[in-house]
Design an enzyme around this catalytic site. Structure first.
Site, PDB file in Angstrom:
ATOM      1  N   TYR A 144       9.484   9.935  -0.756  1.00  0.00           N
ATOM      2  CA  TYR A 144       9.817   8.420  -1.511  1.00  0.00           C
ATOM      3  C   TYR A 144      10.892   7.326  -1.040  1.00  0.00           C
ATOM      4  O   TYR A 144      11.813   7.269  -1.874  1.00  0.00           O
ATOM      5  CB  TYR A 144       9.663   7.839  -2.750  1.00  0.00           C
TER       6      TYR A 144
ATOM      7  N   LYS B 231      10.014   2.706   2.148  1.00  0.00           N
ATOM      8  CA  LYS B 231      10.058   0.779   1.452  1.00  0.00           C
ATOM      9  C   LYS B 231      10.921   0.008   2.463  1.00  0.00           C
ATOM     10  O   LYS B 231      11.292   0.200   3.370  1.00  0.00           O
ATOM     11  CB  LYS B 231      10.455   0.928   0.777  1.00  0.00           C
TER      12      LYS B 231
ATOM     13  N   HIS C 131      -1.125   6.514  -5.807  1.00  0.00           N
ATOM     14  CA  HIS C 131      -0.134   5.659  -6.006  1.00  0.00           C
ATOM     15  C   HIS C 131       0.438   5.859  -7.080  1.00  0.00           C
ATOM     16  O   HIS C 131       0.207   6.176  -8.056  1.00  0.00           O
ATOM     17  CB  HIS C 131      -1.168   4.271  -6.327  1.00  0.00           C
ATOM     18  N   SER C 132       1.919   5.380  -6.851  1.00  0.00           N
ATOM     19  CA  SER C 132       2.672   5.614  -7.746  1.00  0.00           C
ATOM     20  C   SER C 132       3.393   4.483  -7.973  1.00  0.00           C
ATOM     21  O   SER C 132       3.304   3.640  -6.947  1.00  0.00           O
ATOM     22  CB  SER C 132       3.967   7.111  -7.540  1.00  0.00           C
TER      23      SER C 132
ATOM     24  N   LYS D  40       7.524   8.689   2.926  1.00  0.00           N
ATOM     25  CA  LYS D  40       7.063   6.951   3.302  1.00  0.00           C
ATOM     26  C   LYS D  40       8.144   6.151   2.661  1.00  0.00           C
ATOM     27  O   LYS D  40       9.394   5.901   2.307  1.00  0.00           O
ATOM     28  CB  LYS D  40       6.011   7.388   1.679  1.00  0.00           C
TER      29      LYS D  40
ATOM     30  N   ASN E  99       5.313  -3.657   1.237  1.00  0.00           N
ATOM     31  CA  ASN E  99       4.384  -4.474   0.183  1.00  0.00           C
ATOM     32  C   ASN E  99       4.100  -6.553   0.574  1.00  0.00           C
ATOM     33  O   ASN E  99       4.799  -6.642   0.165  1.00  0.00           O
ATOM     34  CB  ASN E  99       5.774  -4.672  -0.926  1.00  0.00           C
TER      35      ASN E  99
HETATM   36 MG    MG Z   1       2.318   0.434  -1.826  1.00  0.00          MG
END
Ligand code: MG
Length: 400
Positions: free
Chosen positions: A130, A168, A296-297, A166, A198
């Site tokens: 992540y 961000k 999801h986290s 993933k 996001n």
């Molecule tokens: Mg998300």
């Protein structure tokens, strides 16, 4: 069996580094609340929630819970939800209490929580790298440029064995995010790759990015834009699959999402959905309408500690339709509050514990240490800038 008490402990656990997103820069610690449900059978169940549940709400929950049967989860769901219309705080609280009650049930039966959810189909779950851009710390340099990000991904892949990455997005311009995704793809041609800004982009920006990343073989573009209508437009016109944990987070949104064909993948959040059973119910509903699911986290405010992380593993292990690596912010943690410290990644996977209940226990010494840290932070807490490097800046949506 009857519940005799609900206790809670607020903790503050250090992250390796503050994380950058479209919201700005995260704190250097993650704040969580550990729940302990005591019963007259001498069994204590543990749960975990994020920092968004007030002490008033926890006190009220204690009043509802004491004297109740920890097996009466449907009644508890109704009693804790009450007649109020939907509130995220309630869903998060419900999830934590259900977690602790399932832990009690598992301990009473001598079986892991996964057995209470239908039985595990796998003993470990692949998890994601992540990847955030990160602020500098005393020990580590900032991760801000594309070159930094590629190096950081390489370290994570080397150290943990991740096969899904993933990224961000949303903390920098869409052009920077496109460059970042392209460079990571070039360095890791065989890994699965996701990008999640996001909801920081307009529909037009999302479509432009999707066209630019057409050949990047993304597993999905996650919440490029806000809202079901915008997501539906991107999903219809983008060459890349879409996923969400922002515009489809509750049951009452599902029919609208289905009618609009708004998303390809729904990321199940145990907190948004009021617990492990709610997440399973949503997984079944999504399956009926051809929407894929992931896990999801970070939904209850930052990285989950070992109690919530293992709860997510128990859930994920029972989902027949789960075909992708689970989200887990877990590798950003410096420590945990469970006995033995941090869970161990093996070959990019996290193992579902075998013991009764959740299969993890609170470590009293760590709990005390991080409860003290929370108190210190609470006393010292001053107004926080969303990004200390940009005084006066605040997030706007869509940003680009
Ligand atoms: Mg998300």
């Amino acid at each position: 069996m009857k519940v005799t008490d609900l206790r809670w402990t607020h903790v503050s656990v250090p992250l390796q580094a503050p994380l950058l997103s479209a919201d700005g820069v995260s704190p250097a610690t993650v704040r969580r609340t550990l729940l302990e449900v005591e019963t007259d059978a001498g069994l204590v169940g543990i749960g975990e929630i994020g920092p968004r549940v007030s002490s008033d709400r926890l006190n009220a929950a204690r009043g509802t819970l004491v004297g109740e049967d920890p097996y009466a989860l449907e009644r508890l769901r109704s009693k804790l939800h009450g007649s109020r219309f939907y509130q995220m705080e309630t869903a998060i609280l419900l999830a934590g209490i259900e977690m602790a009650c399932l832990d009690v049930q598992g301990k009473a039966a001598g079986r892991p929580v996964s057995d209470l959810l239908g039985g595990r189909l796998r003993g470990s779950l692949p998890a994601i790298a992540y990847v955030y851009r990160r602020a500098a710390t005393e020990r580590a340099a900032a991760v801000s440029t594309t070159e930094h990000v590629v190096g950081h991904v390489a370290e994570l892949v080397e150290r943990y064995g991740f096969e899904t990455i993933k990224l961000k997005g949303g903390a920098a311009t869409p052009e920077d995010d496109v460059e970042m995704a392209g460079a990571v793809r070039a360095r890791f041609p065989c890994h699965r790759l996701r990008l999640d800004p996001n909801g920081a982009w307009t529909v037009a920006t999302s479509l432009r990015v999707a066209r630019q990343l057409r050949d990047c073989d993304l597993e999905w573009l996650e919440d490029p834009t806000m809202g079901l209508d915008g997501m539906a437009e991107v999903t219809r016109r983008s060459p890349i699959a879409t996923a969400t944990n922002m515009c489809l987070v509750d049951f009452h949104e599902l029919s609208s999402a289905v009618i609009r064909r708004a998303v390809d993948v729904m990321l199940l959040d145990v907190y948004f959905l009021g617990g492990l059973r709610g997440a399973r119910e949503m997984a079944a509903a999504c399956g009926a309408f051809g929407i894929d699911v992931g896990i999801h986290s970070g939904g209850a405010g930052g990285a989950e500690l070992g109690v919530a992380m293992t709860a997510m593993l128990h859930l994920a292990s029972t989902l027949p339709a789960l075909r992708c690596a689970i989200d887990a912010m877990y590798h950003h943690l410096e420590d945990d509050v469970i006995r033995g410290g941090l869970l161990t990644y093996r070959g990019g996977e996290l193992t579902v514990p075998d013991g009764p209940g959740l299969g993890v226990e609170l470590d009293p010494e760590r709990l005390d240490r991080y409860a003290d840290a929370y108190e210190r932070e609470r006393r010292e807490r001053t107004r926080r800038e969303p990004d200390p490097s940009r005084p006066g800046w605040y997030p706007t949506y869509p940003a680009w």
